[in-house]
Design a protein around this motif. Sequence first.
Motif, PDB file in Angstrom:
ATOM      1  N   GLN A 123       0.849  -1.194   0.000  1.00 45.19           N
ATOM      2  CA  GLN A 123       0.000   0.000   0.000  1.00 45.19           C
ATOM      3  C   GLN A 123       0.887   1.248   0.000  1.00 45.19           C
ATOM      4  OE1 GLN A 123      -1.644   0.951   3.777  1.00 45.19           O
ATOM      5  NE2 GLN A 123      -3.608   1.647   2.966  1.00 45.19           N
ATOM      6  N   PHE A 125       0.692   4.587   0.293  1.00 43.44           N
ATOM      7  CA  PHE A 125      -0.086   5.765   0.698  1.00 43.44           C
ATOM      8  C   PHE A 125       0.802   6.773   1.453  1.00 43.44           C
ATOM      9  CE2 PHE A 125      -4.747   4.000   0.962  1.00 43.44           C
ATOM     10  CZ  PHE A 125      -4.652   3.603  -0.346  1.00 43.44           C
ATOM     11  N   SER A 126       1.335   6.370   2.629  1.00 42.13           N
ATOM     12  CA  SER A 126       2.035   7.313   3.517  1.00 42.13           C
ATOM     13  C   SER A 126       3.281   7.884   2.860  1.00 42.13           C
ATOM     14  CB  SER A 126       2.463   6.616   4.811  1.00 42.13           C
ATOM     15  OG  SER A 126       1.349   6.081   5.459  1.00 42.13           O
ATOM     16  N   GLY A 131       0.833  11.377   6.635  1.00 40.60           N
ATOM     17  CA  GLY A 131       0.503  10.122   7.316  1.00 40.60           C
ATOM     18  C   GLY A 131      -0.931  10.205   7.790  1.00 40.60           C
ATOM     19  N   SER A 132      -1.107  10.771   9.003  1.00 38.76           N
ATOM     20  CA  SER A 132      -2.478  10.976   9.502  1.00 38.76           C
ATOM     21  C   SER A 132      -3.239  11.880   8.541  1.00 38.76           C
ATOM     22  CB  SER A 132      -2.444  11.644  10.881  1.00 38.76           C
ATOM     23  OG  SER A 132      -1.688  10.875  11.767  1.00 38.76           O
ATOM     24  N   TRP A 156       7.175   3.856   5.029  1.00 43.03           N
ATOM     25  CA  TRP A 156       6.494   2.858   5.883  1.00 43.03           C
ATOM     26  C   TRP A 156       5.707   1.862   5.027  1.00 43.03           C
ATOM     27  CZ3 TRP A 156       9.339   4.462   9.422  1.00 43.03           C
ATOM     28  CH2 TRP A 156       9.324   5.756   9.902  1.00 43.03           C
ATOM     29  N   SER A 158       4.739  -1.368   3.992  1.00 43.76           N
ATOM     30  CA  SER A 158       4.922  -2.761   4.436  1.00 43.76           C
ATOM     31  C   SER A 158       4.976  -3.691   3.226  1.00 43.76           C
ATOM     32  CB  SER A 158       3.760  -3.185   5.334  1.00 43.76           C
ATOM     33  OG  SER A 158       3.646  -2.316   6.424  1.00 43.76           O
ATOM     34  N   PHE A 206       8.911  -3.007   6.765  1.00 43.37           N
ATOM     35  CA  PHE A 206       8.516  -1.883   5.918  1.00 43.37           C
ATOM     36  C   PHE A 206       9.703  -1.171   5.286  1.00 43.37           C
ATOM     37  CE2 PHE A 206       9.391   0.414   9.568  1.00 43.37           C
ATOM     38  CZ  PHE A 206       8.358   0.580  10.470  1.00 43.37           C
ATOM     39  N   ILE A 351       0.426   3.372  16.240  1.00 47.41           N
ATOM     40  CA  ILE A 351       0.673   4.230  15.070  1.00 47.41           C
ATOM     41  C   ILE A 351      -0.026   3.666  13.835  1.00 47.41           C
ATOM     42  CG2 ILE A 351       2.449   5.266  13.605  1.00 47.41           C
ATOM     43  CD1 ILE A 351       4.438   4.791  15.926  1.00 47.41           C
ATOM     44  N   THR A 355      -3.374   6.521  14.116  1.00 45.54           N
ATOM     45  CA  THR A 355      -2.754   6.626  15.447  1.00 45.54           C
ATOM     46  C   THR A 355      -3.821   6.751  16.547  1.00 45.54           C
ATOM     47  OG1 THR A 355      -2.663   9.036  15.496  1.00 45.54           O
ATOM     48  CG2 THR A 355      -0.814   7.918  14.420  1.00 45.54           C
ATOM     49  N   GLU A 357      -4.112   9.074  18.725  1.00 52.34           N
ATOM     50  CA  GLU A 357      -4.658  10.438  18.809  1.00 52.34           C
ATOM     51  C   GLU A 357      -5.781  10.622  17.785  1.00 52.34           C
ATOM     52  OE1 GLU A 357      -1.405   9.711  18.737  1.00 52.34           O
ATOM     53  OE2 GLU A 357      -0.894  10.250  20.794  1.00 52.34           O
ATOM     54  N   ASN A 361      -9.745  11.491  18.361  1.00 55.86           N
ATOM     55  CA  ASN A 361     -10.532  12.517  17.655  1.00 55.86           C
ATOM     56  C   ASN A 361     -11.847  11.926  17.155  1.00 55.86           C
ATOM     57  OD1 ASN A 361      -8.517  14.369  18.034  1.00 55.86           O
ATOM     58  ND2 ASN A 361      -7.790  14.396  15.923  1.00 55.86           N
ATOM     59  N   GLU A 373     -12.442  19.262  15.500  1.00 53.39           N
ATOM     60  CA  GLU A 373     -11.135  19.869  15.724  1.00 53.39           C
ATOM     61  C   GLU A 373     -10.957  21.035  14.732  1.00 53.39           C
ATOM     62  OE1 GLU A 373      -6.557  18.270  15.501  1.00 53.39           O
ATOM     63  OE2 GLU A 373      -8.153  17.132  14.603  1.00 53.39           O
TER      64      GLU A 373
HETATM   65  C1  LIG Z   1       4.039  -1.094  11.427  1.00 49.84           C
HETATM   66  C2  LIG Z   1       3.557  -0.049  10.468  1.00 49.84           C
HETATM   67  C3  LIG Z   1       3.213  -0.416   9.174  1.00 49.84           C
HETATM   68  C4  LIG Z   1       2.776   0.547   8.262  1.00 49.84           C
HETATM   69  N1  LIG Z   1       2.479   0.145   6.982  1.00 49.84           N
HETATM   70  C5  LIG Z   1       2.111   1.076   6.059  1.00 49.84           C
HETATM   71  C6  LIG Z   1       1.888   0.698   4.697  1.00 49.84           C
HETATM   72  O1  LIG Z   1       2.014  -0.466   4.309  1.00 49.84           O
HETATM   73  N2  LIG Z   1       1.557   1.654   3.806  1.00 49.84           N
HETATM   74  C7  LIG Z   1       1.386   2.963   4.170  1.00 49.84           C
HETATM   75  O2  LIG Z   1       1.040   3.773   3.313  1.00 49.84           O
HETATM   76  N3  LIG Z   1       1.620   3.365   5.466  1.00 49.84           N
HETATM   77  C8  LIG Z   1       1.971   2.457   6.405  1.00 49.84           C
HETATM   78  N4  LIG Z   1       2.220   2.835   7.715  1.00 49.84           N
HETATM   79  C9  LIG Z   1       2.180   4.256   8.038  1.00 49.84           C
HETATM   80  C10 LIG Z   1       1.030   4.670   8.934  1.00 49.84           C
HETATM   81  O3  LIG Z   1      -0.179   4.668   8.222  1.00 49.84           O
HETATM   82  C11 LIG Z   1       1.388   6.071   9.464  1.00 49.84           C
HETATM   83  O4  LIG Z   1       2.537   5.922  10.271  1.00 49.84           O
HETATM   84  C12 LIG Z   1       0.273   6.675  10.258  1.00 49.84           C
HETATM   85  O5  LIG Z   1      -0.809   7.014   9.426  1.00 49.84           O
HETATM   86  C13 LIG Z   1       0.757   7.952  11.005  1.00 49.84           C
HETATM   87  O6  LIG Z   1       1.351   8.828  10.124  1.00 49.84           O
HETATM   88  P1  LIG Z   1       2.809   9.445  10.417  1.00 49.84           P
HETATM   89  O7  LIG Z   1       3.722   8.338  10.800  1.00 49.84           O
HETATM   90  O8  LIG Z   1       3.172  10.288   9.245  1.00 49.84           O
HETATM   91  O9  LIG Z   1       2.618  10.367  11.696  1.00 49.84           O
HETATM   92  P2  LIG Z   1       1.963  11.820  11.729  1.00 49.84           P
HETATM   93  O10 LIG Z   1       0.650  11.805  11.038  1.00 49.84           O
HETATM   94  O11 LIG Z   1       2.970  12.817  11.306  1.00 49.84           O
HETATM   95  O12 LIG Z   1       1.698  11.972  13.279  1.00 49.84           O
HETATM   96  C14 LIG Z   1       2.722  12.317  14.223  1.00 49.84           C
HETATM   97  C15 LIG Z   1       2.072  12.457  15.586  1.00 49.84           C
HETATM   98  O13 LIG Z   1       1.103  13.523  15.569  1.00 49.84           O
HETATM   99  C16 LIG Z   1      -0.169  13.059  15.967  1.00 49.84           C
HETATM  100  N5  LIG Z   1      -1.220  13.710  15.175  1.00 49.84           N
HETATM  101  C17 LIG Z   1      -1.254  13.852  13.814  1.00 49.84           C
HETATM  102  N6  LIG Z   1      -2.383  14.497  13.450  1.00 49.84           N
HETATM  103  C18 LIG Z   1      -3.087  14.738  14.594  1.00 49.84           C
HETATM  104  C19 LIG Z   1      -4.345  15.374  14.872  1.00 49.84           C
HETATM  105  N7  LIG Z   1      -5.116  15.846  13.904  1.00 49.84           N
HETATM  106  N8  LIG Z   1      -4.743  15.455  16.169  1.00 49.84           N
HETATM  107  C20 LIG Z   1      -3.974  14.960  17.185  1.00 49.84           C
HETATM  108  N9  LIG Z   1      -2.759  14.361  16.970  1.00 49.84           N
HETATM  109  C21 LIG Z   1      -2.325  14.250  15.704  1.00 49.84           C
HETATM  110  C22 LIG Z   1      -0.156  11.555  15.661  1.00 49.84           C
HETATM  111  O14 LIG Z   1      -1.074  10.865  16.474  1.00 49.84           O
HETATM  112  C23 LIG Z   1       1.289  11.194  15.990  1.00 49.84           C
HETATM  113  O15 LIG Z   1       1.445  10.997  17.383  1.00 49.84           O
HETATM  114  C24 LIG Z   1       2.659   1.905   8.657  1.00 49.84           C
HETATM  115  C25 LIG Z   1       3.004   2.271   9.965  1.00 49.84           C
HETATM  116  C26 LIG Z   1       3.458   1.320  10.861  1.00 49.84           C
HETATM  117  C27 LIG Z   1       3.830   1.753  12.244  1.00 49.84           C
END
Ligand SMILES: Cc1cc2nc3c(=O)[nH]c(=O)nc-3n(C[C@H](O)[C@H](O)[C@H](O)COP(=O)(O)OP(=O)(O)OC[C@H]3O[C@@H](n4cnc5c(N)ncnc54)[C@H](O)[C@@H]3O)c2cc1C
Length: 376
Positions: A123, A125-126, A131-132, A156, A158, A206, A351, A355, A357, A361, A373
């Motif tokens: 996938q 996407f990220s 990410g979020s 990330w 996988s 990943f 995560i 996540t 958080e 929400n 929010e």
């Molecule tokens: C084991 C694992 C496998 C994964 N596999 C894949 C994959 O196959 N394909 C893929 O595309 N992605 C994958 N991911 C990525 C995963 O989807 C993202 O890590 C996740 O969506 C969080 O995005 P980020 O790491 O960019 O953190 P961010 O979104 O940057 O967040 C950083 C911090 O800020 C907080 N935060 C962000 N926005 C808000 C908000 N609006 N309100 C409050 N707090 C907030 C978050 O909770 C977090 O603590 C994987 C992640 C892991 C850990």
Amino acid sequence: MANADDFRREVRDWLATAPRPSGLHDYGPTPTPADITAGRAWQALLAEARYACLHWPRERGGREASVAEQAAFAEECALADVPRQFHLVGPDLAGPVLMAYGSDEQCDTLLEPIRTGEHLWCQLFSEPGAGSDLASVRTRAVATDDGWVIDGQKVWTSGAADAQYGLLLARTGGPGHAGLSAFVVPMGTAGITVRPLQQMNGESKFNEVFLDGVRLAPDALIGAEGEGWAVATATLGRERLSLGSNAVGMLKALDEIVTAARAHGRLDDHLRGEVVDAWLGVWLLRSTWERAVAEGTPPGGPAFSVLKMISTSTYQAIGDLGMEALGLDALASEHDEPLVDRMLVAHAQTILGGTTEIQRNILGERILGLPREPKP
Ligand SMILES: Cc1cc2nc3c(=O)[nH]c(=O)nc-3n(C[C@H](O)[C@H](O)[C@H](O)COP(=O)(O)OP(=O)(O)OC[C@H]3O[C@@H](n4cnc5c(N)ncnc54)[C@H](O)[C@@H]3O)c2cc1C
């Protein structure tokens, strides 16, 4: 299909006698490179017995199984220490997306190799800056006379190092949701570089994926241009089907913790009390999950968001308890000590798949009805 209890018995009988590919174990949603051969052979066996892609329509080889039947299957597999499928992305994300948005030709060529385990999907996407907030994806897809050219970076991802196909979210238009489109990407295409990332438990499940001038055919687009957000959100939540079956692993871990604490002379009243609290937490999770499944709650819905939150915090608490059982010996152990490995892996749970958080929400806004929010 028969009711979920009958189906569970049928699955249990089949699992008791099914051949086991050498080295197969319950490795979770994504195989490590070392798990690929056994996982692929297992998927072929599941497909032959019609236990692969249970939720798919019958004409595509599935059984149109209910959430309760899928959940029962996941739990029986966890009890038997086998994965419920080769990998998550193909059967649970790419397959359903292709059936909902893809062309007949995409479905006819791509679905069966997912079902039989021939193709592993990832996938895409990220990104480092998305990410979020997935709507801020920056990887760009530009239309040309003979298809698309893709430039950008994913992270990330996988399973990307072993995948034959990727489900890509890329920007074809302006900012925001409406500028996103989804694509099928053959991972062997020139211009794709996959760089494995080592996790803190030593595994490399990943990867970073770099896309430099990657040329795709016109029919790589899934659905219409600008439909990427609908595709992306359609795939969210299915990994939560395993939340209940995770309880199996947690209960096994609690047994291991008691054995380790005894061996290290650390099974005192304090630790006993904590084990009992964790045990109650697992059963509370299991019962709440069972109720959600019985009520037919969709895995992408807000109730499953709350369950995900409870499940991941319970998982992490059990990880920490393992360290208490080992005491200072934990510091001298590597990830080949199962309790240390479990504690390290537990950190990713809050995560992946949205996540904690973000789940909070969702809980605040969609269940408690609190104000939304503010958007920055
Ligand atoms: C084991 C694992 C496998 C994964 N596999 C894949 C994959 O196959 N394909 C893929 O595309 N992605 C994958 N991911 C990525 C995963 O989807 C993202 O890590 C996740 O969506 C969080 O995005 P980020 O790491 O960019 O953190 P961010 O979104 O940057 O967040 C950083 C911090 O800020 C907080 N935060 C962000 N926005 C808000 C908000 N609006 N309100 C409050 N707090 C907030 C978050 O909770 C977090 O603590 C994987 C992640 C892991 C850990």
